[in-house]
Design a protein around this motif. Structure first.
Motif, PDB file in Angstrom:
ATOM      1  N   LYS A   1      37.888  26.436 -13.782  1.00 50.95           N
ATOM      2  CA  LYS A   1      39.076  26.627 -12.963  1.00 50.95           C
ATOM      3  C   LYS A   1      38.729  26.772 -11.489  1.00 50.95           C
ATOM      4  N   ASP A   2      39.523  26.118 -10.667  1.00 49.96           N
ATOM      5  CA  ASP A   2      39.417  26.242  -9.217  1.00 49.96           C
ATOM      6  C   ASP A   2      40.390  27.334  -8.772  1.00 49.96           C
ATOM      7  N   PRO A   3      39.887  28.456  -8.228  1.00 53.15           N
ATOM      8  CA  PRO A   3      40.774  29.561  -7.822  1.00 53.15           C
ATOM      9  C   PRO A   3      41.842  29.135  -6.823  1.00 53.15           C
ATOM     10  N   ALA A   4      41.580  28.051  -6.083  1.00 48.94           N
ATOM     11  CA  ALA A   4      42.533  27.608  -5.058  1.00 48.94           C
ATOM     12  C   ALA A   4      43.706  26.840  -5.656  1.00 48.94           C
ATOM     13  N   GLU A   5      43.587  26.426  -6.930  1.00 50.94           N
ATOM     14  CA  GLU A   5      44.654  25.651  -7.560  1.00 50.94           C
ATOM     15  C   GLU A   5      45.691  26.570  -8.196  1.00 50.94           C
ATOM     16  N   ASP A   6      46.953  26.393  -7.804  1.00 51.38           N
ATOM     17  CA  ASP A   6      48.042  27.183  -8.373  1.00 51.38           C
ATOM     18  C   ASP A   6      48.624  26.521  -9.613  1.00 51.38           C
ATOM     19  N   VAL A   7      48.537  25.193  -9.668  1.00 48.35           N
ATOM     20  CA  VAL A   7      49.074  24.431 -10.790  1.00 48.35           C
ATOM     21  C   VAL A   7      47.919  23.889 -11.625  1.00 48.35           C
ATOM     22  N   ILE A   8      48.018  24.055 -12.952  1.00 47.34           N
ATOM     23  CA  ILE A   8      46.954  23.580 -13.849  1.00 47.34           C
ATOM     24  C   ILE A   8      46.930  22.058 -13.871  1.00 47.34           C
ATOM     25  N   ASN A   9      45.741  21.510 -13.676  1.00 51.11           N
ATOM     26  CA  ASN A   9      45.560  20.062 -13.762  1.00 51.11           C
ATOM     27  C   ASN A   9      45.216  19.706 -15.199  1.00 51.11           C
ATOM     28  N   THR A  10      46.194  19.222 -15.947  1.00 55.11           N
ATOM     29  CA  THR A  10      45.977  18.942 -17.365  1.00 55.11           C
ATOM     30  C   THR A  10      45.156  17.672 -17.599  1.00 55.11           C
ATOM     31  N   GLN A  11      44.840  16.941 -16.530  1.00 51.58           N
ATOM     32  CA  GLN A  11      44.061  15.709 -16.659  1.00 51.58           C
ATOM     33  C   GLN A  11      42.632  15.885 -16.145  1.00 51.58           C
ATOM     34  N   CYS A  12      42.252  17.136 -15.903  1.00 53.43           N
ATOM     35  CA  CYS A  12      40.934  17.390 -15.312  1.00 53.43           C
ATOM     36  C   CYS A  12      39.786  16.998 -16.237  1.00 53.43           C
ATOM     37  N   GLY A  13      40.051  16.893 -17.558  1.00 47.96           N
ATOM     38  CA  GLY A  13      38.974  16.562 -18.495  1.00 47.96           C
ATOM     39  C   GLY A  13      38.852  15.095 -18.821  1.00 47.96           C
ATOM     40  N   TYR A  14      39.674  14.247 -18.201  1.00 46.98           N
ATOM     41  CA  TYR A  14      39.630  12.814 -18.498  1.00 46.98           C
ATOM     42  C   TYR A  14      38.284  12.210 -18.107  1.00 46.98           C
ATOM     43  N   ASP A  15      37.673  11.440 -19.046  1.00 46.57           N
ATOM     44  CA  ASP A  15      36.443  10.667 -18.816  1.00 46.57           C
ATOM     45  C   ASP A  15      35.233  11.522 -18.441  1.00 46.57           C
ATOM     46  N   VAL A  16      35.339  12.832 -18.574  1.00 48.20           N
ATOM     47  CA  VAL A  16      34.266  13.692 -18.085  1.00 48.20           C
ATOM     48  C   VAL A  16      32.981  13.532 -18.902  1.00 48.20           C
ATOM     49  N   ARG A  17      33.089  13.149 -20.181  1.00 48.28           N
ATOM     50  CA  ARG A  17      31.889  13.019 -20.996  1.00 48.28           C
ATOM     51  C   ARG A  17      31.178  11.680 -20.789  1.00 48.28           C
ATOM     52  N   LEU A  18      31.707  10.853 -19.906  1.00 48.11           N
ATOM     53  CA  LEU A  18      30.992   9.650 -19.498  1.00 48.11           C
ATOM     54  C   LEU A  18      29.935   9.979 -18.439  1.00 48.11           C
ATOM     55  N   GLN A  19      30.020  11.188 -17.896  1.00 45.43           N
ATOM     56  CA  GLN A  19      29.063  11.622 -16.878  1.00 45.43           C
ATOM     57  C   GLN A  19      27.821  12.222 -17.540  1.00 45.43           C
ATOM     58  N   VAL A  20      26.753  12.320 -16.778  1.00 42.20           N
ATOM     59  CA  VAL A  20      25.542  12.979 -17.285  1.00 42.20           C
ATOM     60  C   VAL A  20      25.803  14.481 -17.328  1.00 42.20           C
ATOM     61  N   GLU A  21      24.976  15.183 -18.096  1.00 42.02           N
ATOM     62  CA  GLU A  21      25.235  16.608 -18.338  1.00 42.02           C
ATOM     63  C   GLU A  21      25.246  17.432 -17.056  1.00 42.02           C
ATOM     64  N   MET A  22      24.368  17.130 -16.120  1.00 42.73           N
ATOM     65  CA  MET A  22      24.328  17.900 -14.873  1.00 42.73           C
ATOM     66  C   MET A  22      25.643  17.781 -14.105  1.00 42.73           C
ATOM     67  N   GLU A  23      26.232  16.607 -14.130  1.00 45.34           N
ATOM     68  CA  GLU A  23      27.513  16.417 -13.450  1.00 45.34           C
ATOM     69  C   GLU A  23      28.649  17.077 -14.224  1.00 45.34           C
ATOM     70  N   GLN A  24      28.536  17.084 -15.558  1.00 45.48           N
ATOM     71  CA  GLN A  24      29.561  17.728 -16.379  1.00 45.48           C
ATOM     72  C   GLN A  24      29.658  19.221 -16.076  1.00 45.48           C
ATOM     73  N   GLN A  25      28.511  19.855 -15.821  1.00 44.99           N
ATOM     74  CA  GLN A  25      28.498  21.296 -15.594  1.00 44.99           C
ATOM     75  C   GLN A  25      29.285  21.713 -14.357  1.00 44.99           C
ATOM     76  N   ARG A  26      29.518  20.779 -13.446  1.00 43.78           N
ATOM     77  CA  ARG A  26      30.278  21.107 -12.242  1.00 43.78           C
ATOM     78  C   ARG A  26      31.781  21.170 -12.510  1.00 43.78           C
ATOM     79  N   SER A  27      32.218  20.495 -13.548  1.00 46.58           N
ATOM     80  CA  SER A  27      33.664  20.416 -13.769  1.00 46.58           C
ATOM     81  C   SER A  27      34.141  21.024 -15.091  1.00 46.58           C
ATOM     82  N   ILE A  28      33.269  21.121 -16.108  1.00 43.83           N
ATOM     83  CA  ILE A  28      33.700  21.691 -17.391  1.00 43.83           C
ATOM     84  C   ILE A  28      32.674  22.690 -17.910  1.00 43.83           C
ATOM     85  N   TYR A  29      33.103  23.520 -18.855  1.00 41.89           N
ATOM     86  CA  TYR A  29      32.184  24.434 -19.529  1.00 41.89           C
ATOM     87  C   TYR A  29      31.371  23.628 -20.536  1.00 41.89           C
TER      88      TYR A  29
END
Length: 272
Positions: A191-219
């Protein structure tokens, strides 16, 4: 010379304790009725009450069962304790105390078995989570429960994000037409503390990235490991609360389970 008459009077049960147990149990009773009502309302909204066979249609766990079972037990137990304390009904008080003792015994047994067979429990937890990952989109209540768990424990999947390959909407097969392909639910996102509205599309295509990049956006940690860590950190507190509540109620029942020796004598006796 006047004659003094001595009338023996036994120890009476404290009215304060009696009405404390009554007040506590009427709240417990009303909470049970509320849980039961919420569960039945949820089933009515899903159409389960009009088609009972649909209970078995869901591949995963239906959280409404928690409300139905917990609410039913609380309702019955609260009723017995409430009416038993108010009317000094020994039968209801015996039922209340035996029921409490049984629940306490089951909790104690479950705790011992969980410690002794912790590897088996861990395997069952993995199986349970993976089954519910498969059924994530099948039931809105299950979906909300999984989202809550992943947000609360900052985790994703049973062992990691790739567990979402088990779900037909999120798996990474080339034949999957879903827009959520190779993604994860929004509850996996950091979660980004600055975001007031939940981005329900934040997980799209995230597993196409390498693990190091995944850690920046998902648990990237699994929920099984995070739950074990949480349990170890809070085991003493959680166990203390459950044991404290159980002992408090059992002690209250012990002091309030009374019987009259006869109609005219105020002497009372403890039945426990």
């Amino acid at each position: 010379m006047s004659r003094k008459h001595h009338h023996f009077k036994g120890a009476e049960v404290s009215c304060c304790v009696k009405y404390f147990l009554f007040g506590f149990n009427i709240i417990f009773w009303l909470l049970g009725a509320a849980f039961l009502g919420i569960g039945l309302w949820a089933w009515a909204e899903k159409g389960v009450l009009s088609n009972i066979s649909s209970i078995t249609d869901l591949g995963g766990f239906d959280p409404v069962w928690l409300f139905i079972v917990v609410g039913g037990v609380m309702f019955i137990l609260g009723f017995a304790g409430c009416i038993g304390a108010l009317r000094e009904n020994t039968l209801l008080l015996k039922f209340f105390s035996v029921f409490l003792g049984l629940i306490f015994f089951l909790e104690l047994t479950a705790g011992i078995l969980a410690f002794v067979f912790k590897d088996w429990i861990k395997d069952q937890l993995n199986f349970f989570i993976n089954n519910n990952v498969k059924a994530y989109r099948d039931d809105i209540d299950l979906q909300n429960l999984i989202d809550f768990a992943q947000e609360y424990w900052s985790c994703c999947g049973a062992h990691g994000p790739n567990d979402w390959n088990l779900n037909m909407y999120f798996n990474c097969t080339e034949l999957n037409p879903s827009r959520e392909r190779c993604g994860v639910p929004f509850s996996c996102c950091v979660k980004d503390p600055a975001e007031d509205v939940i981005n329900t599309q934040c997980g799209y295509d995230v597993r196409l990235q390498v693990e190091m990049e995944q850690q920046r956006s998902i648990y990237t940690k699994g929920c099984v490991g995070q739950f074990e860590k949480w349990l170890q950190d809070n085991l003493i507190v959680v166990a203390g609360i459950f044991v404290g509540i159980a002992l408090l109620q059992v002690k209250s029942v012990r002091h309030l389970s009374i019987c009259h020796r006869n109609r005219n004598d105020l002497t009372v006796c403890l039945i426990l």
